[in-house]
Design an enzyme around this catalytic site. Structure first.
Site, PDB file in Angstrom:
ATOM      1  N   ASP A 135       1.589  -8.414  -6.103  1.00  0.00           N
ATOM      2  CA  ASP A 135       1.205  -7.931  -4.778  1.00  0.00           C
ATOM      3  C   ASP A 135       1.268  -6.400  -4.858  1.00  0.00           C
ATOM      4  O   ASP A 135       2.348  -5.814  -4.868  1.00  0.00           O
ATOM      5  CB  ASP A 135       2.190  -8.476  -3.737  1.00  0.00           C
ATOM      6  CG  ASP A 135       1.980  -7.863  -2.359  1.00  0.00           C
ATOM      7  OD1 ASP A 135       1.215  -6.901  -2.232  1.00  0.00           O
ATOM      8  OD2 ASP A 135       2.617  -8.350  -1.411  1.00  0.00           O
ATOM      9  N   GLN A 160       1.493  -1.937  -1.925  1.00  0.00           N
ATOM     10  CA  GLN A 160       2.187  -0.653  -1.756  1.00  0.00           C
ATOM     11  C   GLN A 160       2.119   0.223  -3.001  1.00  0.00           C
ATOM     12  O   GLN A 160       2.791   1.257  -3.064  1.00  0.00           O
ATOM     13  CB  GLN A 160       3.655  -0.890  -1.356  1.00  0.00           C
ATOM     14  CG  GLN A 160       3.827  -1.634  -0.053  1.00  0.00           C
ATOM     15  CD  GLN A 160       3.196  -0.922   1.141  1.00  0.00           C
ATOM     16  OE1 GLN A 160       2.959   0.287   1.112  1.00  0.00           O
ATOM     17  NE2 GLN A 160       2.918  -1.668   2.199  1.00  0.00           N
ATOM     18  N   LYS A 197      -5.017  -0.129   3.374  1.00  0.00           N
ATOM     19  CA  LYS A 197      -3.841   0.662   2.977  1.00  0.00           C
ATOM     20  C   LYS A 197      -4.228   1.789   2.008  1.00  0.00           C
ATOM     21  O   LYS A 197      -3.385   2.569   1.585  1.00  0.00           O
ATOM     22  CB  LYS A 197      -2.786  -0.245   2.352  1.00  0.00           C
ATOM     23  CG  LYS A 197      -2.190  -1.218   3.370  1.00  0.00           C
ATOM     24  CD  LYS A 197      -1.106  -2.060   2.768  1.00  0.00           C
ATOM     25  CE  LYS A 197      -0.775  -3.287   3.580  1.00  0.00           C
ATOM     26  NZ  LYS A 197       0.153  -3.069   4.681  1.00  0.00           N
ATOM     27  N   CYS A 239       8.151  -7.613   8.116  1.00  0.00           N
ATOM     28  CA  CYS A 239       7.584  -8.859   7.563  1.00  0.00           C
ATOM     29  C   CYS A 239       8.294  -9.268   6.278  1.00  0.00           C
ATOM     30  O   CYS A 239       7.655  -9.796   5.348  1.00  0.00           O
ATOM     31  CB  CYS A 239       6.074  -8.748   7.322  1.00  0.00           C
ATOM     32  SG  CYS A 239       5.140  -8.437   8.798  1.00  0.00           S
TER      33      CYS A 239
HETATM   34  N1  PMP Z   1       2.132  -7.325   0.899  1.00  0.00           N
HETATM   35  C1  PMP Z   1       2.716  -6.167   1.182  1.00  0.00           C
HETATM   36  C2  PMP Z   1       3.715  -5.599   0.212  1.00  0.00           C
HETATM   37  C3  PMP Z   1       2.386  -5.486   2.350  1.00  0.00           C
HETATM   38  O1  PMP Z   1       2.978  -4.309   2.615  1.00  0.00           O
HETATM   39  C4  PMP Z   1       1.449  -6.056   3.247  1.00  0.00           C
HETATM   40  C5  PMP Z   1       1.086  -5.358   4.552  1.00  0.00           C
HETATM   41  N2  PMP Z   1       2.180  -4.879   5.261  1.00  0.00           N
HETATM   42  C6  PMP Z   1       0.862  -7.272   2.895  1.00  0.00           C
HETATM   43  C7  PMP Z   1       1.229  -7.876   1.717  1.00  0.00           C
HETATM   44  C8  PMP Z   1      -0.140  -7.947   3.787  1.00  0.00           C
HETATM   45  O2  PMP Z   1      -1.288  -7.161   3.949  1.00  0.00           O
HETATM   46  P1  PMP Z   1      -2.384  -7.560   5.058  1.00  0.00           P
HETATM   47  O3  PMP Z   1      -1.643  -7.695   6.354  1.00  0.00           O
HETATM   48  O4  PMP Z   1      -3.339  -6.425   5.050  1.00  0.00           O
HETATM   49  O5  PMP Z   1      -2.988  -8.850   4.643  1.00  0.00           O
END
Ligand code: PMP
Length: 410
Positions: free
Chosen positions: A202, A205, A228, A370
């Protein structure tokens, strides 16, 4: 001679950061959630809708062929940005969450048998946690969590021990969105491959700050959201290594992904179209390509990293001088290389801190970001998160620290 514009000059390209908000300048420190957009990205999207809009992949008139070329060129731009072998390894999705769900349903679901292990870290965002949790339930697989210590650093001894011949999937974030920990992904790739498992990253970041190369990481799959990295919402990217393409089954059905169909049966197109059913996010892909072009033209990862590290160092030093503030996460790593700092205040709940900062036009995130299980593991109800991007300035950090100090003195 260095002819590249400075960060301060480039910041002028971002309309939202150059327009007073509620009558005064905006300090935007919520870049881990989403980033602001340069005019070049906004223009690319509005120009497409104004003068170039057409369906892709289906029609043979010139306007549609041009739109198709632009869409495929965007895929090529992403492939080059990530160091992929070629553009067939790039699938456009609706975002990072959609990408992790797609990887789980189009690939992992068919690879797991009862008793197999899925290894993730304790740092995961819900979008790289819940999907594996649910898949483990439905496949009777075991979900193994690599723990973190009280500083939020991953237990690599545990990681090495828990990746065994039963492990089929290791899925981790490159950088924690919650506390900024950087995970040694290349090391995990080596351990995963040694037992025949696959590594998924993932990269939400890390990709936005540049320098992420899928070959260097050794990952099998990787995903991120365009919004992002200065691109639009509504589009994300899944990189899937070519050698896994044979193992991918469609997870959504409709137009665009069918090679041939009769009323009772159908066959599928090759990658990446097999995983792109329906009308794809064309304007969004063009916007993402414009964002990546902007990045490669004007920015470079080393300069971004050192600028963000300097901002982070200034912030951490300032926070350490304010009594009653506790910084979370691996401070050493944050000052050296990262762009996310989370902290708690003894006197105030994180939401109250964020609301106070908002009264000074400072945007930060407050909550569990989250990643609720991580907050629980660190025994923190909620934290305040500051996350930087290249356009942030030392003056903004100075202002932020002054406002926070004022609050803590009340
Ligand atoms: N993984 C990470 C590490 C994130 O920071 C985020 C967004 N905060 C996501 C996944 C999910 O991204 P999205 O909401 O754009 O699908």
């Amino acid at each position: 001679m260095n002819t590249k514009p400075s960060f301060a000059q480039l910041r002028r390209d971002i309309p939202l950061l150059n327009t007073p908000f509620k009558g005064s300048p905006l300090v935007y420190f919520d870049n881990a959630a989403t980033t602001q957009k340069p005019k070049a990205v906004i223009d690319a999207i509005s120009t497409f809708y104004a003068y170039e809009n057409a369906p892709v992949g289906r029609s043979i008139y010139t306007l549609a062929e041009q739109a198709t070329s632009r869409y495929e060129a965007a895929r090529e731009t992403v492939a080059q940005f990530l160091g992929a072998y070629d553009a067939t390894e790039i699938v456009f999705t609706a975002g990072a969450t959609a990408a992790s769900n797609m990887i789980a349903t189009a690939w992992a679901r068919t690879q797991l048998d009862s008793g197999d292990q899925i290894v993730i870290s304790a740092l995961e965002h819900h979008s790289n946690l819940i999907i594996w949790q649910q898949l483990a339930f439905s496949c009777d697989a075991e979900l193994v969590i690599i723990p973190v210590d009280t500083y939020g650093i991953l237990d690599m001894t545990f990681a090495q021990r828990c990746i065994t011949k039963d492990t089929k999937i290791v899925s981790v974030s490159h950088v924690s969105n919650s506390i900024g920990t950087c995970i040694p992904v290349a090391q995990l790739a080596t351990w995963a491959h040694a037992v025949g498992a696959r590594l998924i990253v993932d990269a939400c970041q890390s990709v936005p700050h540049g320098g992420v190369n899928v070959q260097d990481l050794g990952c099998d799959m990787l995903f991120f959201s365009a919004h992002k990295i200065m691109g639009p919402t509504g589009i994300g990217v899944a990189y899937i290594r070519k050698e896994l393409h044979e193992q991918l089954s469609p997870y959504q059905f409709g137009g665009g992904m069918v090679y041939s169909a009769d009323y009772y049966e159908a066959t599928w197109r090759d990658m990446p179209y097999r995983l792109e059913a329906g009308t794809p996010p064309v304007a969004e892909a063009i916007g993402l390509a414009a964002a990546l072009d902007y990045f490669t033209t004007y920015l470079n990862p080393q300069e971004i990293h050192s600028h963000e590290a300097a901002l982070t160092a200034q912030l951490i030093q300032g926070l350490q001088r304010i009594p009653g503030i506790h910084i979370l996460g691996p401070i050493e790593q944050q000052t050296e290389q990262r762009h996310i700092v989370s902290f708690v205040c003894e006197k105030f709940h994180a939401h109250d801190v964020a609301a106070y900062l908002n009264s000074y036009n400072i945007c930060v995130r407050a909550g569990n970001h989250c990643a609720q299980p991580l907050a629980d593991a660190l025994e923190i109800p909620a934290s305040v998160r500051v996350s930087f991007y290249w356009y942030n300035t030392h003056d903004e950090v100075t202002f932020f620290l002054a406002v926070l100090t004022k609050l803590m003195r009340t």
